[in-house]
Design an enzyme around this catalytic site. Sequence first.
Site, PDB file in Angstrom:
ATOM      1  NE  ARG A 252      -4.090 -30.074  32.070  1.00 38.47           N
ATOM      2  CZ  ARG A 252      -4.941 -29.569  31.207  1.00 38.47           C
ATOM      3  NH1 ARG A 252      -6.223 -29.585  31.451  1.00 38.47           N
ATOM      4  NH2 ARG A 252      -4.511 -29.039  30.087  1.00 38.47           N
TER       5      ARG A 252
ATOM      6  CD  GLU B 194     -11.495 -21.358  16.717  1.00 44.47           C
ATOM      7  OE1 GLU B 194     -11.155 -21.692  17.868  1.00 44.47           O
ATOM      8  OE2 GLU B 194     -12.144 -20.342  16.451  1.00 44.47           O
TER       9      GLU B 194
END
Length: 178
Positions: A66, A103
Amino acid sequence: MNPNQTKIDNLTSAIRNIPDFPKPGIQFKDITPVLADPQLFADALELLTNDFKQGEIDYFVGVEARGFIFSAAAALKLGAGFIPVRKPGKLPYDTYEESYDLEYGSNSVCIHTDAIRPGSRVVLMDDLLATGGTAAATAALIRKFDAEIVQVTFLIELAFLKGREKLQGLPVRSLITF
Ligand code: AMP
């Protein structure tokens, strides 16, 4: 009201929130309604680039996928080049690679080794700042060329994820903060 604030309000209303995409707990900010509306797309581009004069930036660097949309449009508007930063295995020529922690596990971003002339003035532009890992790794790629990062520009910032802390020392600007 400030005309820019009206534009920002219209953009904010158009961004669609998709709960639990791509995985549970993530609130995905969907910008496709902005891109599909010519007035909103033009307003976003105008606001994202209004700090820069024609010809003063050498390159806009955009991150797959994007990030390509606004950086490529900004490059054309301001008479600059567009440089793609991509995931490993996508760019055809020799690349530099930077990894960053997620994470769980890690990701990498790559740039062609001849992408940027030393001494260039560069803007790094992406749709959204979350944890800042992607932008920090991309800034590290740009620094390999001895180029000046004039601004790191985002349409959206998720402030609660504190991505700016990973971009200390860089001029960071975001249009819309959640
Ligand atoms: P980060 O490295 O955590 O700052 O993540 C930034 C990248 O992930 C950007 O290229 C975004 O397009 C994408 N991203 C992360 N979180 C979201 C979200 N909540 N909604 C939409 N895109 C996101």
